[in-house]
Design an enzyme around this catalytic site. Structure first.
Site, mmCIF file in Angstrom:
data_model
loop_
_atom_site.group_PDB
_atom_site.id
_atom_site.type_symbol
_atom_site.label_atom_id
_atom_site.label_comp_id
_atom_site.label_asym_id
_atom_site.label_seq_id
_atom_site.Cartn_x
_atom_site.Cartn_y
_atom_site.Cartn_z
ATOM 1 N N LYS A 19 -10.550 -3.760 18.892
ATOM 2 C CA LYS A 19 -9.223 -4.329 19.016
ATOM 3 C C LYS A 19 -8.757 -4.183 20.633
ATOM 4 O O LYS A 19 -7.745 -4.681 20.897
ATOM 5 C CB LYS A 19 -8.459 -3.346 18.137
ATOM 6 C CG LYS A 19 -8.901 -3.565 16.693
ATOM 7 C CD LYS A 19 -7.809 -3.310 15.711
ATOM 8 C CE LYS A 19 -8.099 -3.314 14.153
ATOM 9 N NZ LYS A 19 -7.029 -3.605 13.445
ATOM 10 N N LYS A 64 -13.897 0.592 16.344
ATOM 11 C CA LYS A 64 -12.334 -0.111 16.319
ATOM 12 C C LYS A 64 -11.609 -0.241 17.422
ATOM 13 O O LYS A 64 -11.086 -1.294 17.926
ATOM 14 C CB LYS A 64 -11.536 0.651 15.225
ATOM 15 C CG LYS A 64 -10.426 0.072 14.572
ATOM 16 C CD LYS A 64 -9.657 0.431 13.445
ATOM 17 C CE LYS A 64 -10.703 0.584 12.308
ATOM 18 N NZ LYS A 64 -10.015 0.857 11.150
ATOM 19 N N PHE A 92 -3.942 3.225 15.241
ATOM 20 C CA PHE A 92 -4.265 4.303 14.399
ATOM 21 C C PHE A 92 -5.643 3.717 13.403
ATOM 22 O O PHE A 92 -5.487 2.673 13.096
ATOM 23 C CB PHE A 92 -3.173 4.656 13.392
ATOM 24 C CG PHE A 92 -2.030 5.760 13.921
ATOM 25 C CD1 PHE A 92 -1.716 5.587 15.233
ATOM 26 C CD2 PHE A 92 -2.234 7.231 13.355
ATOM 27 C CE1 PHE A 92 -0.639 6.627 15.784
ATOM 28 C CE2 PHE A 92 -1.465 8.143 13.826
ATOM 29 C CZ PHE A 92 -0.606 7.936 15.014
ATOM 30 N N ASN A 100 0.640 -1.214 0.037
ATOM 31 C CA ASN A 100 0.033 -0.025 0.016
ATOM 32 C C ASN A 100 0.963 1.292 0.042
ATOM 33 O O ASN A 100 1.857 1.084 -0.058
ATOM 34 C CB ASN A 100 -0.933 -0.065 1.224
ATOM 35 C CG ASN A 100 -0.351 -0.150 2.468
ATOM 36 O OD1 ASN A 100 0.346 0.691 2.957
ATOM 37 N ND2 ASN A 100 -0.349 -1.102 3.111
ATOM 38 N N ASP A 138 -3.790 -9.739 12.833
ATOM 39 C CA ASP A 138 -4.014 -8.420 13.147
ATOM 40 C C ASP A 138 -3.202 -8.164 14.491
ATOM 41 O O ASP A 138 -3.316 -8.671 15.859
ATOM 42 C CB ASP A 138 -5.432 -8.163 13.654
ATOM 43 C CG ASP A 138 -5.673 -6.649 13.902
ATOM 44 O OD1 ASP A 138 -5.031 -6.094 14.529
ATOM 45 O OD2 ASP A 138 -6.645 -6.128 13.616
ATOM 46 N N ASP A 157 -4.033 -6.282 4.974
ATOM 47 C CA ASP A 157 -5.169 -7.144 5.711
ATOM 48 C C ASP A 157 -5.119 -8.609 4.984
ATOM 49 O O ASP A 157 -5.167 -9.679 5.986
ATOM 50 C CB ASP A 157 -6.619 -6.668 5.410
ATOM 51 C CG ASP A 157 -6.587 -5.536 6.196
ATOM 52 O OD1 ASP A 157 -6.233 -5.254 7.469
ATOM 53 O OD2 ASP A 157 -7.241 -4.514 5.792
ATOM 54 N N LYS A 214 4.867 -16.576 -15.003
ATOM 55 C CA LYS A 214 4.976 -16.326 -16.212
ATOM 56 C C LYS A 214 3.771 -15.971 -17.080
ATOM 57 O O LYS A 214 2.858 -16.878 -16.673
ATOM 58 C CB LYS A 214 5.991 -17.231 -17.119
ATOM 59 C CG LYS A 214 7.627 -17.081 -16.569
ATOM 60 C CD LYS A 214 8.061 -16.175 -17.182
ATOM 61 C CE LYS A 214 9.474 -16.088 -16.868
ATOM 62 N NZ LYS A 214 10.179 -14.869 -17.281
#
Ligand code: C5P
Length: 416
Positions: A352, A348, A334, A216, A315, A284, A296
């Site tokens: 988490k 979140k 973040f 990313n 995670d 992710d 190829k």
């Protein structure tokens, strides 16, 4: 920021008009300015306009009976949380470095017991002159923060360093200092000494074959700025980072990794830590199988549209947050979002199980850019919305908030 006030000394220079913009920007942020305008300053801005913008009496003379009766010069020098000199001319800096006290501005600088921020603006040759550089060095050694001037075309027609930084950048620096960032700029104050902080930064790379990967746009700038600010505050910093091209800050231990799984292993190996700050943009998913040889394109045979099978990555933030043993005392995530930034951040944080989330709006030019606009979310909800500022200033402010958290904690322990 509603009860903060600065004492602003406006020196004589063409950039003095920008101090009016600064007063306005500060007042928009709830920071009051009481002003001194030097003799030279009055050639460029009038005390009347300064007074109209600041909403306060403006001070100009050292030996003025009315002024002294209103507020003595010693009292004036201590009447604010921070003294800011903007623009700081070569003359004002020379006087302050030499300890002279022949007028109100220099006397105030000598008498103050508050932190001082100087924002220089002058002709490039004057700035580069050995005498000015010597004075800047002396001031910095005395604990004064002297901002670096901007580089560019000057009113006098020359080009180079010497321009006053933008009022927005000055206001950010003032706000960072007022919110506790001052401790980070102090020369010997190391409020996080003895603490270990683990930071992740940058993107991860998930290999598809030996030459291709999924990744990313994360530049690593914000994470690296945080690691640098933590090190300045005296913390031992382990920075687990994916491939980026920003320089590693001084006194930071870098652990370079590529994949999310390597990042998790490196983080586990770095524990125990007092604080974990997860700034990395972790992929992710990863390709379920990485080919051992370069894939190829076989013309005329086989599948021209191969499908990619993906597996979920661990995670890292949630794993460290949910640890029963060796969970860092403070876990900060973040959340980069393009919409519903704060609501998604609150969800979140719960999911988490971290303690704080720094929510940032990446709908504009944040990815890879120099500026950031964040809100701090804690378990109690949205604590603060910070103004748009540089990633360095976000870092300083976050570190100052962490210092505050540990200070509160030790106050509570002491009270028990
Ligand atoms: O879920 P989302 O990716 O938006 O969460 C962002 C936060 O979670 C960031 O702090 C990021 O560093 C962390 N994260 C992680 N491991 C992942 C995905 C995200 O540590 N696999």
């Amino acid at each position: 920021m509603s009860d903060k006030r600065i004492l602003l000394i406006i020196g004589g220079g063409i950039a003095a008009y920008k101090s009016l913009e600064l007063i306005r920007e500060l007042s928009r942020r709830g920071i009051a300015s009481r002003c001194i305008v030097t003799k030279g300053g009055q050639e460029f801005v009038t005390p009347l306009s300064v007074s109209a913008l600041s909403g306060e009496k403006v001070f100009t003379e050292l030996f003025d009976l009315d002024d002294e009766a209103d507020m003595g010069h010693i009292q004036l020098s201590r009447s604010a949380d921070l003294v800011v000199v903007c623009p700081a001319t070569a003359d004002l800096m020379a006087k302050a470095a030499g300890g002279l006290a022949g007028d109100l501005a220099s006397t105030t600088l000598l008498a103050t017991d508050k932190p001082v921020l100087m924002v220089p603006a002058m002709n490039v040759r004057m700035w580069e002159h050995a005498a000015t550089q010597r004075n800047v060095e002396t001031l910095r050694a005395d604990g004064v923060e002297v901002m670096d001037p901007d580089e560019g075309a000057m009113a006098c027609g020359e080009f180079g360093p010497g321009r006053l930084p933008e009022p927005m950048a000055i206001a950010n620096r003032i706000e960072a200092k007022l919110s506790g960032g001052a401790v980070l700029y102090g020369l010997d104050s190391k409020p996080l000494a003895g603490r270990h902080v683990l930071v992740t930064a940058g993107p991860t790379r998930e290999p598809l074959d030996p030459v291709r990967f999924l990744s990313n746009h994360s530049s690593g700038k914000q994470g690296y700025a945080i690691a640098g600010a933590l090190a300045k505050a005296g913390a031992r910093v382990t920075l687990v980072s994916g491939p980026v091209s920003v320089p590693v800050p001084q006194n930071v231990d870098l652990v370079p990794i590529e994949t999310a799984r390597e990042m998790l292993d490196a983080c586990e190996n770095a524990l125990p830590a007092d604080v974990f700050i997860s700034v990395a943009a972790v992929a992710d998913w990863r390709p379920s199988r990485a080919a051992a040889k370069k894939m190829k394109l076989k013309e005329g045979e086989g599948d021209p549209h191969p499908t990619l099978e993906l597996s979920e990555n661990p995670d890292i933030l949630a794993t460290l947050s949910r640890k029963k043993k060796r969970r860092p005392d403070l876990v900060i995530g973040f959340a980069a979002e393009t919409h519903d930034v704060e609501d998604l951040a609150i969800a979140k944080l719960k999911r988490k199980r971290c303690d704080w989330i720094v929510a940032n709006d990446v709908s504009g030019d944040v990815m890879g850019g120099a500026m950031n606009q964040v809100s701090l979310v804690t378990r109690q909800g949205i604590e603060d919305r910070w103004p748009r500022m540089t990633k360095e200033d976000v870092a300083v402010r976050l570190v100052a908030r962490i210092v505050e958290e540990f200070d509160d904690e030790s106050d509570q322990i002491a009270a028990q």
